[in-house]
Write an enzyme that holds these catalytic residues in place. Structure first.
Site, mmCIF file in Angstrom:
data_model
loop_
_atom_site.group_PDB
_atom_site.id
_atom_site.type_symbol
_atom_site.label_atom_id
_atom_site.label_comp_id
_atom_site.label_asym_id
_atom_site.label_seq_id
_atom_site.Cartn_x
_atom_site.Cartn_y
_atom_site.Cartn_z
ATOM 1 C CD GLU A 1 -42.557 -24.228 23.379
ATOM 2 O OE1 GLU A 1 -43.884 -23.893 23.663
ATOM 3 O OE2 GLU A 1 -42.025 -23.103 23.480
ATOM 4 C CD GLU B 1 -50.687 -26.149 27.834
ATOM 5 O OE1 GLU B 1 -51.613 -26.164 26.882
ATOM 6 O OE2 GLU B 1 -50.073 -25.005 28.262
ATOM 7 C CE LYS C 1 -47.431 -25.381 24.134
ATOM 8 N NZ LYS C 1 -47.033 -23.739 24.593
#
Length: 476
Positions: free
Chosen positions: A335, A326, A329
């Site tokens: 992350e 993602e 993020k």
């Protein structure tokens, strides 16, 4: 003494043969389930419809989302993919104080989609105890109101409620037997929440990341121990159980913490766990190879039906984090790199969503597992070093989930008190439980498969043990 030795001799043939035959009738241990978290903090992800097709193509039949997005829920309709939805932390206060709001939320976000979309649980908040907006006081009242709404709409038996907690809710986690919740959480929220979960036959949702523990303590924690690879393991000084994976140790610390406050009957679901395929320079261990090893090892671990050392018969139910990388993020590089897939639906690395049954003490063998045809049994290697044989026996009876009750002191098959006989009993229990698949009778080279009738193998051992017992009898 005379009676005990006579019994040892008389039980000798029965127990050694039982070590081969009793496990044949044992059914496969109930395997756990694997799901995937479908996070969407990105601007380049496929459409929900394409995501559903991707999930089906990979055999993924459970997902967890962090909201109740109507487009996602509509895409999941009639897909036979079960979904855990989430009531966001920012709605906890209002849900806790207003039953009519809870009713409206359940009606609009759950009932209107169910049963076409198979909502199996509602996560009320996420890691609430570390929410900087201090939403903890609202958690249990919000959970109660959501459950009341589910009952109102006749969904109380179909849909569970819970709330994912981070391991930071523990005051102690090592050794696992000393696991305990932070004192300031116990009375205000932990006990009331666990009591609600018990009354509703639900489970505690836990987010567990061995990566964080390893990355922060790489000088003390073995990477193999964190990645489900072959390792020496560690013995819990509090209960004597052996641990061969950090994941198991973390989960058992939660079980111990629940037992300490009187809730050892509440089940656990791991709603997040994973390993990043990339990270910043100070994020030790973040790599594609390690992510593949962790997630692949965990999937195999879960689907082969073994629980933790503290709860060996309890199936593991786990949601991997996450489906996609993602790109929006915040935080460190890791992350944005937990995904199993890139946004273009290409795999970051290969993780099979089916059990491979490779024996953990032989994880380096990369061979497609097949079952041995015809009758076969797994026996210990008489030439194996005693220390190596003992370690393999400890694994089989611990993490391996073999049924070793008959060879415990005082049990029917404790005699003959022989490491070789006990190991054969345990190895064969593990082997039969795993449907005699290739790779499940290795145990670091201390075991091998035999296809002749067990008596062929047993005769030399029987004679040796009976001679020893006979000499003992003559001295009495």
């Amino acid at each position: 003494m005379l009676t005990e030795n006579i019994m040892a001799v008389s039980f000798l043939p029965y127990c050694l043969i039982l070590s081969f035959f009793s496990t044949i009738s044992i059914t496969q241990a109930s395997s756990g389930m694997i799901g995937v978290n479908y996070g969407r903090i990105a601007n380049n992800l496929p459409s929900p419809e394409n995501v559903v097709n991707l999930l089906k193509s990979q055999g993924i039949n459970r997902i967890k989302i962090y909201d109740t997005d109507k487009n996602v829920l509509a895409a999941l309709a009639h897909s036979r993919i079960k979904v855990v939805v989430c009531l966001p932390n920012e709605l906890l206060s209002r849900t806790a104080s207003d039953q009519s709001f809870a009713d409206k939320w359940v009606r609009h976000n759950v009932r209107n989609h169910f049963p076409a979309t198979e909502v199996e649980a509602i996560a009320v908040g996420n890691e609430v105890f570390v929410d900087p907006k201090n939403t903890t006081p609202y958690l249990v009242p919000a959970m109660k109101n959501i459950h009341t709404s589910l009952v109102k709409y006749s969904l109380g038996k179909s849909i569970k409620i819970s709330s994912p907690i981070a391991l930071s809710a523990l005051a102690n986690s090592y050794p696992p037997s000393s696991g305990s919740f932070k004192p300031d959480l116990v009375e205000p929220v932990i006990k009331p929440m666990l009591d609600l979960l018990r009354k509703t036959s639900s489970y505690l949702m836990v987010n567990a990341y061995p990566f964080f523990a390893y990355s922060g303590n790489a000088d003390k924690i073995s990477l193999d121990y964190a990645l489900f690879r072959d390792n020496a393991g560690t013995v819990d000084s509090g209960n004597g159980l052996r641990y061969n994976s950090l994941f198991d140790a973390q989960l058992d610390a939660v079980y111990a913490a629940m037992s300490a406050v009187g809730f050892n009957d509440v089940k656990v679901m791991v709603t997040e766990t994973g390993w990043p395929s990339a990270g910043d320079g100070n994020e030790i261990g973040a790599s594609e190879a390690n992510a593949a090893a962790y997630n692949g090892g965990l999937v195999n671990r879960v689907l082969n039906g073994n629980g933790t050392p503290l709860r060996p018969k309890e199936p593991l139910n786990v949601f991997l984090f996450a489906l996609f990388n993602e790109n929006q993020k915040p935080g460190p590089t890791s992350e944005r790199n937990y995904g199993l897939f890139y946004p273009n639906e290409r795999k970051v690395y290969a993780v099979p969503f089916a059990a491979t049954t490779s024996t953990p003490v032989n994880r380096n063998r990369e061979k497609t597992p097949v079952a041995h045809e015809g009758e076969s049994w797994c026996v210990s290697n008489g030439d194996a070093a005693k220390e190596k044989l003992q370690a393999a026996l400890d694994y089989a009876c611990g993490e391996g989930g073999a049924d070793c009750r008959p060879i415990q002191p005082g049990a029917t098959c404790y005699h003959p008190k022989s490491l070789e006989a006990h190991a054969s009993f345990a190895f064969n229990s593990y082997y039969q439980k795993n449907a005699r698949r290739d790779g499940t009778c290795y145990f670091g080279g201390t075991a091998h498969v035999v296809t002749q009738h067990p008596r062929t193998y047993l005769i030399p051992l029987l004679i040796r043990e009976m001679q020893i017992s006979h000499r003992t009898l003559r001295r009495i």
